[in-house]
Enzyme design. Structure first.
Site, PDB file in Angstrom:
ATOM      1  N   ASN A  57       0.738  -1.510  -0.287  1.00 21.50           N
ATOM      2  CA  ASN A  57       0.172  -0.148  -0.280  1.00 21.50           C
ATOM      3  C   ASN A  57       0.961   1.098   0.132  1.00 21.50           C
ATOM      4  OD1 ASN A  57      -2.672  -1.665  -0.223  1.00 21.50           O
ATOM      5  ND2 ASN A  57      -2.841  -1.663   2.302  1.00 21.50           N
ATOM      6  N   CYS A  66      -5.167  -7.980  -3.864  1.00 17.05           N
ATOM      7  CA  CYS A  66      -6.187  -6.721  -4.604  1.00 17.05           C
ATOM      8  C   CYS A  66      -6.253  -7.335  -6.185  1.00 17.05           C
ATOM      9  CB  CYS A  66      -5.024  -5.866  -4.986  1.00 17.05           C
ATOM     10  SG  CYS A  66      -5.328  -3.867  -5.503  1.00 17.05           S
ATOM     11  N   CYS A 213     -11.331  -0.534  -6.231  1.00 17.11           N
ATOM     12  CA  CYS A 213     -11.161  -1.754  -4.848  1.00 17.11           C
ATOM     13  C   CYS A 213     -12.235  -3.193  -5.890  1.00 17.11           C
ATOM     14  CB  CYS A 213     -11.484  -1.409  -4.164  1.00 17.11           C
ATOM     15  SG  CYS A 213     -10.512  -2.798  -2.532  1.00 17.11           S
TER      16      CYS A 213
END
Length: 274
Positions: A57, A66, A213
């Site tokens: 991150n 991810c 996301c």
């Protein structure tokens, strides 16, 4: 690269080992002093797949999954190998991808986990479709009773009538770091628009507000299906665009969406912390 505006610096460490630190991720991810991104992705050799993907991150923390970055790395692997079916290894497991085009990349995200200790939570909850957690006055909470699920990383989904009616930028960091989440959590606001549609905004653990996301879209889709709010195949509308999510009969989550290469470059040797 980016997936629906969720942007990444992708470093290729397959031909030369790269010593990469949390401080490096912070420096590169800084949008005023560095290149700027939500996550830094380091791709390395893999004995099990076409490539291994390591995820940092922008705050320097390392995570296991991810979805948007997986589509980006799968696109690179497909272009390099000339194959439409490729695999990406992560610390959360092996992910298979089918790349029909840059606009249509399907990732098998595996099976979601719903047990409280798999998410993980700090205390037992028998029913994770809605746990006891709220923001605001006890008799009139602003947000309450989120669904929680792990899709390679922990997610909490709050069900609301309008995802833009709440200040997620203010509530997000409070909820991300709530004691109930010992490994922190991705915090989403989800709005059911139809039996096959969701609208979603996410405060991403370690990255903040993001345009998209992928794992949150997967988490919201399976959580909605568990609660009987939607069917098992939905279109998820995110600030950066749309993902198609299917919770298949074998319990695997299939995520389909685009990936984009923005530009390529070379980092000077002194860019990274020694």
């Amino acid at each position: 690269m980016n997936g629906l505006g969720n942007d990444f610096i992708v470093l290729d460490a397959r031909t030369r080992p790269l010593t990469f630190s949390p401080e490096d991720a912070q420096r590169l991810g800084d949008r005023t002093k560095g290149v700027g991104c939500d996550q830094v992705i380091v791709i390395e050799p893999s004995q099990k797949a076409d490539v291994f993907m390591r995820i940092f991150n922008a705050d320097g923390s390392e995570v296991s999954a991810c979805g948007n970055a997986t589509r980006c790395v799968a696109l690179l692997a497909a272009e390099e190998t000339g194959r439409s079916e490729v695999s990406v290894e992560t610390s959360a497991g092996l992910l298979k991808a089918k790349v029909d085009s840059a606009d249509h990349i399907t990732i098998d995200m595996g099976k979601p986990r719903f047990a409280w200790n798999d998410i993980p939570l700090a205390e037992p909850f028998h029913d994770t479709t809605g746990i006891e957690l709220q923001i605001g006055p006890i008799d009139a909470p602003v947000l309450h009773s989120p669904s929680v699920v792990n899709v390679g990383n922990p997610h909490a989904i709050f069900w609301v009538d309008d995802v833009y009616a709440h200040d997620l930028g203010r509530f997000g960091p409070l909820l991300e770091n709530h004691p109930i989440f010992p490994e922190r959590a991705n915090i989403s606001l989800a709005q059911v628009t139809s039996r096959n549609g969701l609208r979603l905004r996410t405060w991403e653990r370690g990255a903040g507000l993001t345009k998209a996301c992928g794992t949150a879209a997967c988490a919201a889709a399976v959580a909605a299906a568990r609660k009987g709010l939607t069917d098992r195949k939905v279109t998820v509308e995110l600030p950066g665009g749309v993902l198609s999510i299917e919770w298949a009969d074998n319990d695997h989550i299939l995520m389909c969406g685009p990936a984009e290469l923005e530009f390529e470059g070379t980092l000077a040797p002194d860019t990274l912390v020694r």
